[in-house]
Design an enzyme around this catalytic site. Structure first.
Site, PDB file in Angstrom:
ATOM      1  N   CYS A  61       0.733  -1.212  -0.116  1.00  0.00           N
ATOM      2  CA  CYS A  61       0.223   0.206  -0.238  1.00  0.00           C
ATOM      3  C   CYS A  61       0.895   1.337  -0.308  1.00  0.00           C
ATOM      4  O   CYS A  61       1.000   1.890   1.357  1.00  0.00           O
ATOM      5  CB  CYS A  61      -0.968  -0.731   1.695  1.00  0.00           C
ATOM      6  SG  CYS A  61      -1.911   1.548   1.221  1.00  0.00           S
TER       7      CYS A  61
ATOM      8  N   CYS B 192      -0.356   4.108   2.293  1.00  0.00           N
ATOM      9  CA  CYS B 192      -0.325   3.553   3.386  1.00  0.00           C
ATOM     10  C   CYS B 192       1.493   4.005   4.683  1.00  0.00           C
ATOM     11  O   CYS B 192       1.028   4.609   5.115  1.00  0.00           O
ATOM     12  CB  CYS B 192      -1.098   2.323   4.096  1.00  0.00           C
ATOM     13  SG  CYS B 192      -2.263   1.630   3.223  1.00  0.00           S
ATOM     14  N   ASP B 193       2.050   3.324   3.458  1.00  0.00           N
ATOM     15  CA  ASP B 193       3.138   3.706   3.814  1.00  0.00           C
ATOM     16  C   ASP B 193       4.351   4.247   3.229  1.00  0.00           C
ATOM     17  O   ASP B 193       5.654   4.728   3.938  1.00  0.00           O
ATOM     18  CB  ASP B 193       3.791   1.971   3.333  1.00  0.00           C
ATOM     19  CG  ASP B 193       3.031   0.958   4.521  1.00  0.00           C
ATOM     20  OD1 ASP B 193       2.777   0.778   5.583  1.00  0.00           O
ATOM     21  OD2 ASP B 193       3.088  -0.449   4.182  1.00  0.00           O
TER      22      ASP B 193
END
Ligand code: NAP
Length: 307
Positions: free
Chosen positions: A133, A136-137
């Site tokens: 992701c 997200c990261d």
């Protein structure tokens, strides 16, 4: 265990689940959405959505939140309520760690999860440089060398997103043509992303954290070690069909839930919508399918066709 009774239990809190909730609530059904994580679904991790009518460009998280707020006007949403088992005993009995839910009907909007590559070192470095992701990261890799693996729309979106946060991005795809949307391909080609085609990642290497990728050119068999701090894997999705299988729902050849045009499965009272049914796997199709599925549930509860 407490048993809550509903006309329709919707399993999965993504765009399909939200839409089903809106249609169910508006037709007068008492419905609940059970979501094993935070509600929102895969759309939450999409950096930007450019093909939801009415929104030229909206972060996935914002679109998911808007849908959720809308759905909450019509349906109960229970987050972190993972369905642990389901069976039919007159009603559908749906067990979660918080208690059992009784449903006259059930709608499976369970979506799909990230496919893993299966390459050496993938599990070892998952969370230590490997992510599924970018939204997200990605921030942890700002300004660093990263690779995106895949050739679909998700991989293209990830590459654009990471390039925008000043990463030095290499996009590695196993063929010489991308599967993803043409508009996204054009954006990637116009960006500073380095495209590596006809190549597969054979191994993820490093000490404590990911340090490099071993990449093989499938035409020449030449192997190259590419130093990276991060690798974002976007090689498609695996449908989440465990609950469907417990209910005896039929799957198609590719493992997606088989539905008719009204989004009915082979089991009376069981409906499905969204990515778990395969097909185009767009937010807009998930919403359309969910509208049909919830409407079918309503019509069948009024006049059960199986009695
Ligand atoms: P996808 O469209 O299924 O693409 C998966 C990609 O990963 C393909 O390019 C595939 O290569 C590659 N791949 C699969 N297994 C691999 C392996 N073992 N090794 C190396 N590469 C592998 O998946 P997605 O991009 O996650 O998209 C999922 C669905 O959501 C699609 O239906 C997509 O249209 C939709 N989506 C749409 C948008 C948008 O419209 N803007 C954005 C995101 C997602 P091959 O091409 O060679 O098969």
């Amino acid at each position: 265990m407490v048993e809550e009774e509903y006309d329709l239990v919707i399993v999965g809190g993504g765009p399909a689940g939200f839409t089903a909730g809106i249609y169910a609530g508006r037709s007068g059904l008492n419905a609940v959405i059970l979501e094993k994580q935070m509600a929102g679904g895969q759309v939450m991790i999409s950096p930007s959505i450019e093909n939801w009518p009415g929104e030229k460009d909206i972060p996935g998280q914002d679109l998911a939140m808007k849908m959720r707020e809308h759905a909450e006007q019509y349906v109960h949403i229970k987050e972190f309520s993972e369905v642990t088992s389901v069976r039919k005993d007159g009603y559908f009995i749906i067990d979660t760690p918080e208690g059992a839910f009784k449903g006259k009907s059930i709608l499976l909007a369970t979506g799909a999860e990230h496919r893993h590559l299966g390459a050496t070192g993938e599990e070892e470095f998952n969370g230590k440089g490997i992510s599924y992701c970018a939204t997200c990261d990605g921030f942890f890799f700002k300004g660093k060398d990263v690779a995106v693996i895949g050739g679909g729309s998700t991989a293209l979106l990830y590459a654009i997103y990471l390039e925008n946060i000043e990463c030095n991005v290499k996009l590695i795809h196993r063929r010489d043509q991308f599967r993803g949307e043409k508009a996204l391909q054009d954006k990637v080609k116009a960006s500073g992303v380095q495209i590596i085609l006809d190549s597969v990642v054979e191994e993820f290497k490093g000490e404590e954290v990911l340090g490099s990728l071993m990449v093989k050119n499938v035409r020449t068999d030449e192997r190259t070690e590419i130093p990276v701090s991060g690798a974002f894997i976007a090689v498609g999705e695996v449908p989440q069909t465990q609950i469907a299988l417990e209910l005896g729902v039929e799957l198609d050849n590719e493992g997606f839930i088989k539905v008719d045009r009204r989004m009915k499965t082979n089991i009376p009272g069981v409906y499905s919508a969204g990515d778990v049914t395969g097909g185009l796997k767009q937010i807009v199709t998930a919403a359309g399918e969910a509208a049909s599925a919830a409407t079918s549930a309503f019509e069948d509860l009024m006049e059960p066709y199986w009695l």
